[in-house]
Design an enzyme around this catalytic site. Structure first.
Site, PDB file in Angstrom:
ATOM      1  N   HIS A  55       0.859  -1.365   0.022  1.00 45.06           N
ATOM      2  CA  HIS A  55      -0.038  -0.129  -0.109  1.00 45.06           C
ATOM      3  C   HIS A  55       0.861   1.252  -0.187  1.00 45.06           C
ATOM      4  O   HIS A  55       0.347   2.394   0.471  1.00 45.06           O
ATOM      5  CB  HIS A  55      -1.074   0.025   1.076  1.00 45.06           C
ATOM      6  CG  HIS A  55      -2.067   0.694   1.064  1.00 45.06           C
ATOM      7  ND1 HIS A  55      -3.126   0.412   0.311  1.00 45.06           N
ATOM      8  CD2 HIS A  55      -2.499   2.261   1.443  1.00 45.06           C
ATOM      9  CE1 HIS A  55      -4.168   1.259   0.231  1.00 45.06           C
ATOM     10  NE2 HIS A  55      -3.620   2.254   0.948  1.00 45.06           N
ATOM     11  N   ASP A  67      -8.222   4.357   8.953  1.00 45.38           N
ATOM     12  CA  ASP A  67      -9.556   4.778   8.059  1.00 45.38           C
ATOM     13  C   ASP A  67      -9.580   3.502   7.379  1.00 45.38           C
ATOM     14  O   ASP A  67     -10.939   3.035   7.018  1.00 45.38           O
ATOM     15  CB  ASP A  67      -9.280   6.005   7.207  1.00 45.38           C
ATOM     16  CG  ASP A  67      -9.116   7.128   8.080  1.00 45.38           C
ATOM     17  OD1 ASP A  67      -9.843   7.393   9.052  1.00 45.38           O
ATOM     18  OD2 ASP A  67      -8.727   8.121   7.537  1.00 45.38           O
ATOM     19  N   GLU A  88     -11.877  14.122  11.741  1.00 43.26           N
ATOM     20  CA  GLU A  88     -11.209  14.394  10.656  1.00 43.26           C
ATOM     21  C   GLU A  88     -11.900  15.292   9.997  1.00 43.26           C
ATOM     22  O   GLU A  88     -13.097  15.679  10.169  1.00 43.26           O
ATOM     23  CB  GLU A  88     -11.096  12.901   9.893  1.00 43.26           C
ATOM     24  CG  GLU A  88     -10.036  12.181  10.232  1.00 43.26           C
ATOM     25  CD  GLU A  88      -9.874  10.868   9.337  1.00 43.26           C
ATOM     26  OE1 GLU A  88      -8.969   9.983   9.813  1.00 43.26           O
ATOM     27  OE2 GLU A  88     -10.330  10.835   8.416  1.00 43.26           O
TER      28      GLU A  88
END
Length: 500
Positions: free
Chosen positions: A76, A143, A260
Site C-alpha cells: 500500500h 481509516d 477528521e
C-alpha cells in the site's frame, strides 16, 4: 548490492519457499500508488515462520555478495517504497496462511492493562475481529483497516483518533524485530530500547517487524456520527483546533473520540458513506456556490449503559461552533459499521473499476502557523481549477501525543495539521496530477513552509537529511548498528550502499 543470487546462497528449506515464476514476481512489481514501473525482484519468498525470515536475512548478510530484501504486506505504498529492483521480496502475508495461521492473542488479565500480541503480517481488520470477541479494541485505528500491522508501524499509523491517543506507534508496548544481520530481537521501551524506538516509524530500515504488542481498551458498541459543513476556512480550522482540546479533563467538556476534516474543492468531491443522495445534492450546491467547502467529521463512541446521555453530550460539544446553519448531520451507527466505512467505499470503487487506478498521494504534516498560507497557495492556488479526483484530508494534531525518540518525523510546533492529498488518476492523466503534486512541494519550499512528509519519498540523500533534521545522525548510527550492509527496504531509496 548484488542483483543476482548465487545458486548456493540459501539453505534448502529456504530455497524451496522462493518463487521465481513470472506471475509471482509481477504481483509484487507494483504498489497501490501505481506510479513506479519497471522494478522487479529476482524472487518472492513465502515464509511459514519467523525463523524462515531469520534464515533468509542471515543468508543475505553472510553472502559474499549481499542481496537486498523487501518486506511487503499489502503493497500500500504510493511511490514504490514496497517495490524493489533485484533481490528478494518477502510476502509477509504468507505467515497468515502458513503453518502458524492466525497469530493474534488477546490478553486481559486482571490487574494489567489489556493488550494484544499480533503477528506483523496480520491485517488491522483481522486484529479488530479478534479483539472485539473480548470486548476490546485498539486505541488508534486506521481509516482503511485492510493493511498489515507491520506496515503501518513502520511508517507511523495516523487517523482520526491520533489527536487523542497519538499515532499507532505510540500505542505499542513491545516488538519482535529481525535485524539486517539476521538476528531476532525482542525490544521495548526498557529492553533494547534503541531498536524499539528506531523501528517504530523507521521505514523498515533497521529490521523487519514480525510481532507487536499493542495496547487495547474497552470497545464501544455504538457511534454517534456528526458531520458539519463550513464555507469559511478560518471558522473551520478554528473549530477543529478547539475540538481536539476537549478531553473531559478538569474544566473541559468531553469531546469527540474521532475527528477528521475534509476539503471539497468542487461539487464532484462531496462524498461520505453516511450522506443520503439528497444531502450530497444539498452540500454540492453550497460547494459550487462558494467555490469550495470544508467538512468536519466527528464521532463519539458509546454503549448501551451511556446511551441515555449521548444526545446531551453531542449538543454540548457543538455549542458555540461556527458551521454553516442548516448543515449539521447526525447518524447513529454500530461501532463496526463506522470502523468498516472505507472498506465499504472500496467495494463500491472496485465494482466500477476505480480502485485499481494510480493513486499519486501526498501526505504532509504542516505547522499550524502556516496552514492558512498552505490553504491559499494549494487549495486556492495549485488546485484552483477543480476537477480533482480523490479525497483531501485536513485535521490538526497535538505534538504532546507524539514521541520524539521514535524515527517518525513531525514539525516542531505544538499543533500541526495532517494534510492528505489522496488523489486518484486515470493513467492518461497521471502526468498532470504528478505535476500538481510536485507543484505543492515546490510551493512549500519556496514559501519556507516547514512541512514534513508523512510516508516520505525522496531520491537524494540531501533531501533525506533535511527530512530527518536533527534525527539524521542517530538514524545513520542505528542503520550502521542494525543493518550495516543496507540490505533492508531498498525501495525507500535512503541508503544505496553498505555503511561498513
Amino acid at each position: 548490492m548484488s542483483h543476482s543470487l548465487p545458486s548456493d546462497v540459501f539453505p534448502l528449506g529456504i530455497a524451496t519457499k522462493i518463487l521465481f515464476d513470472d506471475n509471482a514476481i509481477t504481483a509484487v512489481s507494483s504498489d497501490f500508488g501505481g506510479i513506479i514501473v519497471g522494478r522487479r525482484p529476482l524472487g518472492v519468498f513465502c515464509p511459514w515462520s519467523e525463523d524462515d525470515i531469520v534464515q533468509l536475512v542471515r543468508s543475505a548478510y553472510e553472502s559474499p555478495k549481499p542481496f537486498s530484501i523487501t518486506a511487503r504486506g499489502r503493497g500500500h505504498s504510493d511511490s514504490g517504497q514496497s517495490v524493489s529492483t533485484g533481490g528478494i521480496t518477502i510476502d509477509m502475508r504468507s505467515l497468515a496462511t502458513g503453518a502458524q495461521r492466525i497469530r493474534i492473542r488477546v490478553s486481559s488479565e486482571n490487574g494489567y492493562s489489556p493488550y494484544v500480541d499480533v503477528g506483523a503480517e496480520q491485517l488491522w481488520s483481522e486484529v479488530m475481529l479478534e479483539t472485539l470477541k473480548n470486548g476490546l479494541s485498539p486505541r488508534t485505528l486506521l481509516d482503511y483497516m485492510d493493511l498489515t500491522v507491520g506496515g503501518t508501524l513502520s511508517v507511523g499509523g495516523l487517523s482520526g483518533q491520533a489527536f487523542r491517543y497519538g499515532p499507532q506507534v505510540r500505542n505499542v508496548h513491545e516488538l519482535d524485530v529481525i535485524t539486517g544481520k539476521g538476528e531476532l530481537v525482542t525490544c521495548s521501551k526498557k529492553h533494547n530500547s534503541d531498536l524499539f524506538f528506531s523501528a517504530l516509524g523507521g521505514l523498515g530500515q533497521f529490521g523487519i517487524i514480525t510481532r507487536a504488542r499493542i495496547a487495547l481498551q474497552p470497545a464501544p458498541t455504538k457511534v454517534k456520527w456528526v458531520g458539519l459543513v463550513y464555507t469559511d476556512f478560518e471558522a473551520f480550522t478554528g473549530d477543529e483546533e478547539y475540538l481536539i482540546t476537549l478531553d473531559g479533563t478538569t474544566g473541559k467538556k468531553k469531546g469527540f473520540n474521532y475527528i477528521e476534516g475534509f476539503v471539497f474543492l468542487d461539487h464532484n468531491q462531496v462524498s461520505s458513506p453516511f450522506f443520503s443522495d439528497e444531502e450530497v445534492a444539498k452540500i454540492s450546491a453550497v460547494t459550487s456556490e462558494h467555490g469550495g467547502a470544508y467538512f468536519i467529521e466527528g464521532a463519539i463512541y458509546y454503549s448501551d449503559d451511556t446511551a441515555f446521555t449521548i444526545d446531551q453530550e453531542v449538543e454540548s460539544i457543538l455549542e458555540g461552533l461556527h458551521y454553516t446553519k442548516g448543515f449539521k448531520f447526525i447518524r447513529e451507527l454500530s461501532y463496526t459499521g463506522f470502523v468498516d466505512r472505507v472498506q465499504c467505499e472500496e467495494e463500491k470503487l472496485r465494482r466500477v473499476g476505480l480502485w485499481d487506478i494510480p493513486h499519486p498521494w501526498l501526505n504532509l504534516l504542516v505547522p499550524k502557523s502556516r496552514i492558512h498560507d498552505f490553504h491559499e497557495g494549494v487549495f486556492k492556488g495549485v488546485f484552483k481549477q477543480g476537477n480533482t479526483m480523490g479525497v483531501i484530508l485536513i485535521y490538526p494534531l497535538g505534538k504532546n501525543k507524539w514521541d520524539e525518540r521514535m524515527s517518525l518525523v513531525f514539525p516542531e510546533e505544538e499543533v500541526f495539521y495532517k494534510i492528505g492529498l489522496l488523489l486518484s488518476s486515470f493513467p492518461v492523466n497521471l502526468g498532470c496530477v504528478l505535476r500538481q503534486r510536485d507543484e505543492v512541494l515546490r510551493f512549500c519550499e519556496k514559501n519556507k513552509i516547514e512541512a514534513k512528509q508523512y510516508l516520505p519519498h525522496y531520491k537524494k540523500i540531501e533531501d533525506w537529511m533535511k527530512h530527518f533534521g536533527s534525527k539524521w545522525d542517530r538514524f545513520v548510527e542505528m542503520k550502521k548498528k542494525y543493518d550495516p550492509k543496507a540490505i533492508l527496504a531498498p525501495g525507500q531509496c535512503i541508503f544505496s550502499s553498505p555503511l561498513v
